[in-house]
Structures are given as C-alpha cells and as structure tokens.
Write a protein that holds these residues in place. Structure first.
Motif, PDB file in Angstrom:
ATOM      1  N   ASP A  15       0.819  -1.212   0.000  1.00  0.00           N
ATOM      2  CA  ASP A  15       0.000   0.000   0.000  1.00  0.00           C
ATOM      3  C   ASP A  15       0.857   1.267   0.000  1.00  0.00           C
ATOM      4  O   ASP A  15       0.506   2.260  -0.634  1.00  0.00           O
ATOM      5  CB  ASP A  15      -0.956  -0.001   1.192  1.00  0.00           C
ATOM      6  N   ILE A  16       1.980   1.234   0.696  1.00  0.00           N
ATOM      7  CA  ILE A  16       2.904   2.381   0.689  1.00  0.00           C
ATOM      8  C   ILE A  16       3.511   2.555  -0.699  1.00  0.00           C
ATOM      9  O   ILE A  16       3.691   3.682  -1.187  1.00  0.00           O
ATOM     10  CB  ILE A  16       4.006   2.207   1.763  1.00  0.00           C
ATOM     11  N   VAL A  17       3.811   1.456  -1.372  1.00  0.00           N
ATOM     12  CA  VAL A  17       4.316   1.511  -2.744  1.00  0.00           C
ATOM     13  C   VAL A  17       3.282   2.180  -3.649  1.00  0.00           C
ATOM     14  O   VAL A  17       3.614   3.055  -4.456  1.00  0.00           O
ATOM     15  CB  VAL A  17       4.685   0.104  -3.255  1.00  0.00           C
ATOM     16  N   VAL A  18       2.019   1.786  -3.502  1.00  0.00           N
ATOM     17  CA  VAL A  18       0.943   2.394  -4.288  1.00  0.00           C
ATOM     18  C   VAL A  18       0.899   3.899  -4.032  1.00  0.00           C
ATOM     19  O   VAL A  18       0.783   4.696  -4.972  1.00  0.00           O
ATOM     20  CB  VAL A  18      -0.418   1.730  -3.979  1.00  0.00           C
ATOM     21  N   LEU A  19       1.015   4.301  -2.785  1.00  0.00           N
ATOM     22  CA  LEU A  19       1.028   5.721  -2.440  1.00  0.00           C
ATOM     23  C   LEU A  19       2.166   6.453  -3.161  1.00  0.00           C
ATOM     24  O   LEU A  19       1.960   7.536  -3.727  1.00  0.00           O
ATOM     25  CB  LEU A  19       1.163   5.906  -0.921  1.00  0.00           C
ATOM     26  N   GLY A  20       3.346   5.866  -3.168  1.00  0.00           N
ATOM     27  CA  GLY A  20       4.475   6.465  -3.871  1.00  0.00           C
ATOM     28  C   GLY A  20       4.214   6.608  -5.361  1.00  0.00           C
ATOM     29  O   GLY A  20       4.600   7.605  -5.979  1.00  0.00           O
ATOM     30  N   MET A  21       3.527   5.629  -5.940  1.00  0.00           N
ATOM     31  CA  MET A  21       3.162   5.709  -7.359  1.00  0.00           C
ATOM     32  C   MET A  21       2.148   6.822  -7.597  1.00  0.00           C
ATOM     33  O   MET A  21       2.251   7.589  -8.558  1.00  0.00           O
ATOM     34  CB  MET A  21       2.584   4.373  -7.834  1.00  0.00           C
ATOM     35  N   GLN A  22       1.169   6.907  -6.715  1.00  0.00           N
ATOM     36  CA  GLN A  22       0.139   7.928  -6.861  1.00  0.00           C
ATOM     37  C   GLN A  22       0.701   9.333  -6.722  1.00  0.00           C
ATOM     38  O   GLN A  22       0.253  10.253  -7.407  1.00  0.00           O
ATOM     39  CB  GLN A  22      -0.977   7.705  -5.833  1.00  0.00           C
ATOM     40  N   GLU A  23       1.695   9.492  -5.859  1.00  0.00           N
ATOM     41  CA  GLU A  23       2.301  10.807  -5.650  1.00  0.00           C
ATOM     42  C   GLU A  23       2.885  11.381  -6.938  1.00  0.00           C
ATOM     43  O   GLU A  23       2.917  12.588  -7.123  1.00  0.00           O
ATOM     44  CB  GLU A  23       3.411  10.717  -4.594  1.00  0.00           C
ATOM     45  N   LYS A  24       3.356  10.520  -7.820  1.00  0.00           N
ATOM     46  CA  LYS A  24       3.980  10.968  -9.073  1.00  0.00           C
ATOM     47  C   LYS A  24       3.140  10.581 -10.290  1.00  0.00           C
ATOM     48  O   LYS A  24       3.642  10.491 -11.397  1.00  0.00           O
ATOM     49  CB  LYS A  24       5.402  10.403  -9.210  1.00  0.00           C
ATOM     50  N   LYS A  25       1.857  10.370 -10.052  1.00  0.00           N
ATOM     51  CA  LYS A  25       0.889  10.149 -11.140  1.00  0.00           C
ATOM     52  C   LYS A  25       1.182   8.928 -12.000  1.00  0.00           C
ATOM     53  O   LYS A  25       1.066   8.965 -13.230  1.00  0.00           O
ATOM     54  CB  LYS A  25       0.785  11.381 -12.047  1.00  0.00           C
ATOM     55  N   GLY A  26       1.544   7.817 -11.353  1.00  0.00           N
ATOM     56  CA  GLY A  26       1.709   6.563 -12.086  1.00  0.00           C
ATOM     57  C   GLY A  26       0.383   6.160 -12.718  1.00  0.00           C
ATOM     58  O   GLY A  26      -0.683   6.354 -12.129  1.00  0.00           O
ATOM     59  N   ASN A  27       0.426   5.608 -13.911  1.00  0.00           N
ATOM     60  CA  ASN A  27      -0.779   5.222 -14.648  1.00  0.00           C
ATOM     61  C   ASN A  27      -1.131   3.764 -14.414  1.00  0.00           C
ATOM     62  O   ASN A  27      -0.255   2.909 -14.317  1.00  0.00           O
ATOM     63  CB  ASN A  27      -0.566   5.435 -16.154  1.00  0.00           C
ATOM     64  N   ASP A  28      -2.439   3.486 -14.362  1.00  0.00           N
ATOM     65  CA  ASP A  28      -2.970   2.121 -14.279  1.00  0.00           C
ATOM     66  C   ASP A  28      -2.244   1.300 -13.213  1.00  0.00           C
ATOM     67  O   ASP A  28      -1.630   0.274 -13.498  1.00  0.00           O
ATOM     68  CB  ASP A  28      -2.892   1.443 -15.648  1.00  0.00           C
ATOM     69  N   ILE A  29      -2.332   1.752 -11.982  1.00  0.00           N
ATOM     70  CA  ILE A  29      -1.667   1.090 -10.859  1.00  0.00           C
ATOM     71  C   ILE A  29      -2.413  -0.192 -10.507  1.00  0.00           C
ATOM     72  O   ILE A  29      -3.625  -0.178 -10.303  1.00  0.00           O
ATOM     73  CB  ILE A  29      -1.586   2.017  -9.639  1.00  0.00           C
ATOM     74  N   ASN A  61      11.797   6.968  -7.363  1.00  0.00           N
ATOM     75  CA  ASN A  61      12.330   7.751  -6.242  1.00  0.00           C
ATOM     76  C   ASN A  61      11.265   8.012  -5.193  1.00  0.00           C
ATOM     77  O   ASN A  61      11.530   7.942  -3.988  1.00  0.00           O
ATOM     78  CB  ASN A  61      12.923   9.066  -6.750  1.00  0.00           C
ATOM     79  N   SER A  62      10.042   8.306  -5.628  1.00  0.00           N
ATOM     80  CA  SER A  62       8.935   8.546  -4.697  1.00  0.00           C
ATOM     81  C   SER A  62       8.635   7.296  -3.872  1.00  0.00           C
ATOM     82  O   SER A  62       8.429   7.373  -2.658  1.00  0.00           O
ATOM     83  CB  SER A  62       7.693   8.978  -5.485  1.00  0.00           C
ATOM     84  N   ILE A  63       8.616   6.147  -4.526  1.00  0.00           N
ATOM     85  CA  ILE A  63       8.371   4.879  -3.817  1.00  0.00           C
ATOM     86  C   ILE A  63       9.454   4.649  -2.773  1.00  0.00           C
ATOM     87  O   ILE A  63       9.152   4.320  -1.619  1.00  0.00           O
ATOM     88  CB  ILE A  63       8.309   3.704  -4.812  1.00  0.00           C
ATOM     89  N   GLU A  64      10.705   4.816  -3.169  1.00  0.00           N
ATOM     90  CA  GLU A  64      11.805   4.606  -2.227  1.00  0.00           C
ATOM     91  C   GLU A  64      11.697   5.543  -1.031  1.00  0.00           C
ATOM     92  O   GLU A  64      11.910   5.127   0.116  1.00  0.00           O
ATOM     93  CB  GLU A  64      13.146   4.773  -2.927  1.00  0.00           C
ATOM     94  N   GLU A  65      11.345   6.801  -1.264  1.00  0.00           N
ATOM     95  CA  GLU A  65      11.192   7.765  -0.172  1.00  0.00           C
ATOM     96  C   GLU A  65      10.050   7.382   0.760  1.00  0.00           C
ATOM     97  O   GLU A  65      10.194   7.420   1.988  1.00  0.00           O
ATOM     98  CB  GLU A  65      10.942   9.168  -0.736  1.00  0.00           C
ATOM     99  N   GLU A  66       8.894   7.012   0.187  1.00  0.00           N
ATOM    100  CA  GLU A  66       7.726   6.657   1.005  1.00  0.00           C
ATOM    101  C   GLU A  66       7.991   5.402   1.839  1.00  0.00           C
ATOM    102  O   GLU A  66       7.628   5.340   3.014  1.00  0.00           O
ATOM    103  CB  GLU A  66       6.485   6.469   0.130  1.00  0.00           C
ATOM    104  N   VAL A  67       8.614   4.402   1.222  1.00  0.00           N
ATOM    105  CA  VAL A  67       8.914   3.158   1.952  1.00  0.00           C
ATOM    106  C   VAL A  67       9.928   3.435   3.055  1.00  0.00           C
ATOM    107  O   VAL A  67       9.784   2.935   4.181  1.00  0.00           O
ATOM    108  CB  VAL A  67       9.401   2.052   0.987  1.00  0.00           C
TER     109      VAL A  67
END
Length: 124
Positions: A15-29, A61-67
C-alpha cells in the motif's frame, strides 16, 4: 514473526508503494496478490506505467522515499535505474515494476499470473 503478521506487513508495504506511485501520477496502478499462488517468491507485485523516462525514475524515487519514511527500509535490489524503460524495485515480499507505457503493453506481465487477486488504483 508469525505468518499472519508478516502478511500484514507485506500488505502495508504494498500500500505504501501504491502511495508512492500515486504521488507521481503513475498510470494504471495494479496490485497483484500472489500469496495464494504456488511457487511465487513474493507476496505482491505492484505495477504501473508512465509516459516518459523522467516520470518512471520520479515514481521510483517517490516509492523509495515513502517506503523509507514508513519502514526505514531500502530496496533489497534495484534494476533499470539508468534507462527508465522498465524499472524494478525488489523489497523481497513486494516487487515493484514501473514501465514506460509501450514496454508495459509489450510485456503484459499482469497476464502471467491470471490467478492472482487484482486490485486497481487511480492516480492521485
């Protein structure tokens, strides 16, 4: 650590990984729950794509920071950080795939595990 507690931690990590993806507008998570599939090494695969190499790297980078903020953990292994075409972050129980759009369409790795429980997320 009990199996149930470990499973709860890996779900929280995904779920934290998903958050990191959402922070940088990852598509089709997509989060694939692999726990009920035989011979899988991870509990979850989390996948998204982006339209540019810069965005692929920004998502990673966002995922790594959030995790790191949530768990104080860095990826056990990383691949693809130079080219930005297909970047992999391996957190052992959770494996992250960040693709350029055309690479994701080409490899279609979600289809390899048709038995996985799939959860889809929107970008933030």
């Amino acid at each position: 650590m009990s199996k149930k507690k470990n499973s709860e931690l890996s779900n929280r990590l995904a779920d934290i990984v998903v958050l990191g993806m959402q922070e940088k507008k990852g598509n089709d998570i997509v989060k694939l729950d692999m726990r009920t599939i035989n011979a899988t090494v991870s509990d979850y695969f989390v996948i998204c794509h982006a339209d540019s190499n810069v965005q692929v790297n920004a998502i990673a980078n966002s995922i790594e920071e959030e995790v790191f903020k949530a768990f104080g953990q860095e990826p056990w292994h990383k691949e693809g950080h130079g080219n930005g075409e297909w970047l992999l972050l391996d957190f052992v129980d959770v494996v992250v795939h960040i693709f350029r759009t055309e690479k994701r369409e080409h490899y279609r790795i979600e289809e390899l595990w048709g038995d996985a429980i799939v959860e889809r997320f929107k970008s933030a």
